[in-house]
Scaffold this motif. Structure first.
Motif, PDB file in Angstrom:
ATOM      1  N   UNK A 162      78.684  59.400  42.192  1.00 58.37           N
ATOM      2  CA  UNK A 162      79.657  59.610  41.122  1.00 58.37           C
ATOM      3  C   UNK A 162      79.329  60.922  40.426  1.00 58.37           C
ATOM      4  N   UNK A 163      80.283  61.864  40.420  1.00 59.24           N
ATOM      5  CA  UNK A 163      80.096  63.192  39.827  1.00 59.24           C
ATOM      6  C   UNK A 163      81.124  63.371  38.721  1.00 59.24           C
ATOM      7  N   UNK A 164      80.664  63.712  37.514  1.00 61.93           N
ATOM      8  CA  UNK A 164      81.554  63.955  36.384  1.00 61.93           C
ATOM      9  C   UNK A 164      81.403  65.398  35.924  1.00 61.93           C
ATOM     10  N   UNK A 165      82.522  66.097  35.793  1.00 60.72           N
ATOM     11  CA  UNK A 165      82.559  67.494  35.364  1.00 60.72           C
ATOM     12  C   UNK A 165      83.525  67.615  34.186  1.00 60.72           C
ATOM     13  N   UNK A 166      83.501  68.745  33.465  1.00 59.01           N
ATOM     14  CA  UNK A 166      84.314  68.829  32.240  1.00 59.01           C
ATOM     15  C   UNK A 166      85.819  68.867  32.456  1.00 59.01           C
ATOM     16  N   UNK A 167      86.317  69.634  33.435  1.00 60.91           N
ATOM     17  CA  UNK A 167      87.762  69.846  33.516  1.00 60.91           C
ATOM     18  C   UNK A 167      88.239  69.900  34.957  1.00 60.91           C
ATOM     19  N   UNK A 168      89.562  70.048  35.107  1.00 59.96           N
ATOM     20  CA  UNK A 168      90.170  70.050  36.429  1.00 59.96           C
ATOM     21  C   UNK A 168      89.760  71.219  37.288  1.00 59.96           C
ATOM     22  N   UNK A 169      89.453  72.347  36.681  1.00 63.07           N
ATOM     23  CA  UNK A 169      89.014  73.505  37.463  1.00 63.07           C
ATOM     24  C   UNK A 169      87.691  73.213  38.168  1.00 63.07           C
ATOM     25  N   UNK A 170      86.781  72.567  37.466  1.00 60.05           N
ATOM     26  CA  UNK A 170      85.509  72.190  38.085  1.00 60.05           C
ATOM     27  C   UNK A 170      85.701  71.082  39.116  1.00 60.05           C
ATOM     28  N   UNK A 171      86.639  70.160  38.844  1.00 58.32           N
ATOM     29  CA  UNK A 171      86.931  69.113  39.821  1.00 58.32           C
ATOM     30  C   UNK A 171      87.382  69.726  41.139  1.00 58.32           C
ATOM     31  N   UNK A 172      88.237  70.747  41.067  1.00 60.97           N
ATOM     32  CA  UNK A 172      88.739  71.390  42.285  1.00 60.97           C
ATOM     33  C   UNK A 172      87.607  72.044  43.071  1.00 60.97           C
ATOM     34  N   UNK A 173      86.655  72.661  42.366  1.00 63.63           N
ATOM     35  CA  UNK A 173      85.535  73.310  43.057  1.00 63.63           C
ATOM     36  C   UNK A 173      84.632  72.286  43.745  1.00 63.63           C
ATOM     37  N   UNK A 174      84.315  71.207  43.036  1.00 63.03           N
ATOM     38  CA  UNK A 174      83.456  70.187  43.643  1.00 63.03           C
ATOM     39  C   UNK A 174      84.199  69.454  44.752  1.00 63.03           C
ATOM     40  N   UNK A 175      85.498  69.264  44.589  1.00 63.05           N
ATOM     41  CA  UNK A 175      86.317  68.624  45.620  1.00 63.05           C
ATOM     42  C   UNK A 175      86.231  69.411  46.925  1.00 63.05           C
TER      43      UNK A 175
END
Length: 617
Positions: A162-175
């Motif tokens: 389970x990975x939690x990041x601050x915003x959608x931009x970071x979600x896209x990078x980790x995705x």
């Protein structure tokens, strides 16, 4: 209903004369309730959406933050989407099976070798262990790829991530990084922008065990990952991790509670280090993952351009310039090899105006609001009533000239465009945030948090108006400033350069130059300990109308070690009460506030807002 009424399903129950929604948590053959039991009205859906682990976690979070469990459940379980629920989820991948290694994945695994104890951390995850670490990322490192490598190691041990990041931009990078490391269709993303149908579909894929790797924003901290083995929180100092709805939990604290309860590995990472994260290491709950000093020195060179660095002989007015000559030289040199990032704290054009002669703030003649400029072609106008200030004159000295002491990214980009006329200038802020920029010579002006990623990294990073971030009236001003600067400098390419315009003697800027975030966090922790402020103490606020706060103070039964401060005015027609206790007794304070909330609810008293460990005071 015996077959459908299994733990975790949604049900309807009769409560206080009406049908209300609930979750079936457990079935037992006896009860400690002394009153009359009421049967279920019906089972809404046979789908078990509340796992035992998440049910226990919601109880822990509600107690930790003196909240109501139903509020936490609202954060943990998304609304039902009946059509989506009837559709089958994808097949579950075999335990420990991930996509074949690629060159990119091999490189990310090798990237952990650049950190002390990094390979041991990765190996412990692959062997099924549960290490806990506070990770300070070196500038220029591809942190999403490193997180994906840790996730891949955990998946090979047959566990979820389970990975939690601050915003959608970071979600896209980790995705993207997880897709490269694990292969396609091995993970899901959980964000508020997904929409109700897709979000519920992805949630069901997790709860059914079809997907065991999750990346998302703060609400993903409650995702019901089967056989959870690793929780990761990135950039935990970002205020986006603080839930704005009651009971206001923080992603970091939720994940740490989960790691402790379920006995799983934990990784708290970022280019900077919060004081709360630094507090995890002295007692041995977590260990440090940092790069050796020699590697940090070769990764980036950070310099400070202060008032003493202006060439006053060649430019006698240079001391009043916003951008010193050293910054122009750095930008000019770096543009020969790649893009340059310029971080400025404010968005817009000229957000504040003052008299050019006496420096008195310019005010609107109609409502006395502050004047501002929105573009170079529009006249000054009031930020409150939008009245144009044509023919403005200073009330103090009568002068008609205006100057802008605080400039936004648009005006900064305009000035840099004039200074480097043959260079492309981009801006990223507000509603226009760039995700990426190509690896070509250009200048990117961005506000904190809106910095786009450059392919190959930036050749140089410039930090303007550092005094503005440091001048905030906030307990976390220096910590937050260092975090925002570090996130920008972290985007530099290996061997790149960075320059900050500010006071060279300030401890936050010195920590940036040395890339010593652990030392700065320890210093902040010592200062807060002396002042009896979080995280060395548990602090809570009770805010509401004066009568409601007075009722709360009367009904509150705080333990003897709790210090009561206030109440004091907290805004129009509101007061605030501050409660403080040593960290070791924090649970007692939370329980006392929880009892207060239950008493108030039973007596139907006026509402108050209770916040435990608020981000801002």
């Amino acid at each position: 209903m015996a077959e459908a009424a299994v733990p975790g399903v949604r049900v309807k129950v009769r409560f206080a004369g009406q049908d209300v929604d609930g979750y079936l948590v457990e079935r037992a053959d006896q009860t400690d309730h002394t009153g009359r039991l009421t049967p279920l009205r019906r089972v809404v859906s046979p789908e078990p959406v509340l796992s035992p682990q998440v049910a226990a976690l919601t109880a822990d979070v509600a107690e930790r933050y003196a909240g109501v469990r139903s509020d936490v459940l609202r954060l943990a379980v998304p609304p039902r989407h009946a059509t989506t629920e009837k559709q089958p989820s994808p097949d579950r991948p075999a335990d420990g099976i991930v996509a074949p290694h690629t060159d990119a994945e091999h490189d990310t695994g090798a990237g952990w070798a650049g950190y002390d104890h990094g390979p041991a951390f990765l190996g412990h995850l692959a062997d099924g262990g549960s290490p806990r670490a506070v990770w300070t990322v070196a500038p220029g490192d591809d942190w999403p790829a490193l997180v994906a490598a840790a996730a891949a190691a955990t998946v090979r041990s047959g566990r979820g991530v389970l990975v939690c990041v601050p915003d959608g931009k970071d979600v896209a990078r980790v995705d993207a990084a997880l897709g490269a490391a694990l292969g396609p269709d091995q993970h899901v993303t959980l964000t508020a922008d997904s929409g109700p149908a897709r979000r519920y579909r992805d949630f069901l894929a997790i709860s059914r065990g079809a997907r065991r790797v999750v990346v998302g924003t703060r609400a993903a901290a409650f995702a019901p990952v089967v056989d959870l083995g690793l929780v990761v929180v990135w950039d935990d100092g970002d205020d986006l991790h603080a839930e704005p709805r009651a009971p206001y939990p923080h992603t970091r604290e939720v994940l740490l509670l989960r790691a402790e309860r379920e006995g799983v590995a934990a990784l708290v990472g970022g280019f900077s280090r919060s004081v709360e994260a630094a507090y995890l290491t002295p007692g041995g709950w977590a260990h440090e993952l940092v790069a050796p000093r020699a590697r940090l020195r070769s990764a980036v060179t950070v310099a400070i351009a202060g008032a003493t660095d202006f060439d006053l002989e060649r430019d006698p007015h240079g001391a009043g310039a916003r951008v010193p000559r050293q910054v122009h030289d750095l930008v000019r040199s770096a543009l020969t090899t790649g893009p340059v990032l310029v971080q400025t704290p404010r968005a817009g054009y000229a957000l504040a105006l003052a008299c050019e002669r006496c420096r008195t703030p310019a005010r609107c003649a109609t409502c006395a609001g502050p004047l501002a400029l929105t573009s170079p072609t529009t006249p000054p106008a009031c930020r409150w009533c939008a009245t144009p200030a044509l023919g403005w004159a200073c009330r103090e000295c009568g002068a008609h000239g205006l100057r802008a002491p605080v400039l936004g990214d648009a005006r900064t980009g305009e000035e840099l465009g004039r200074a480097f006329p043959s260079t492309l200038v981009r801006t990223s802020s507000g509603d226009h945030v760039l995700a990426e920029v190509p690896d070509i010579p250009s200048i990117v002006v961005a506000t904190p948090g809106a910095e786009p990623v450059a392919a190959g990294g930036y050749a140089a990073v410039v930090l303007l108006d550092t005094w503005l971030l440091l001048g905030r009236d906030d307990l976390r001003a220096a910590e937050e400033a260092l975090r925002r600067w570090s996130n920008a400098v972290g985007l530099v390419r290996p061997g790149g350069r960075a320059m900050a315009v500010g006071d060279p003697a300030h401890p936050a800027l010195q920590a940036l130059v040395r890339w010593d975030h652990a030392g700065f966090a320890r210093r902040e922790a010592r200062d807060r300990h002396e002042a009896r402020l979080p995280p060395t103490t548990r602090l809570a606020t009770v805010t509401g109308e004066p009568g409601a706060v007075d009722d709360a103070l009367t009904l509150l039964a705080p333990p003897a070690h709790v210090e009561v401060l206030g109440p004091v005015p907290a805004g129009p027609e509101e007061e605030r009460l501050v409660l403080r206790t040593p960290r070791a007794h924090g649970a007692d304070l939370s329980r006392a506030l929880g009892d207060l909330q239950r008493i108030r609810s039973a007596r139907k008293l006026d509402a108050v807002r209770v916040r435990v460990d608020p981000q801002q005071l």
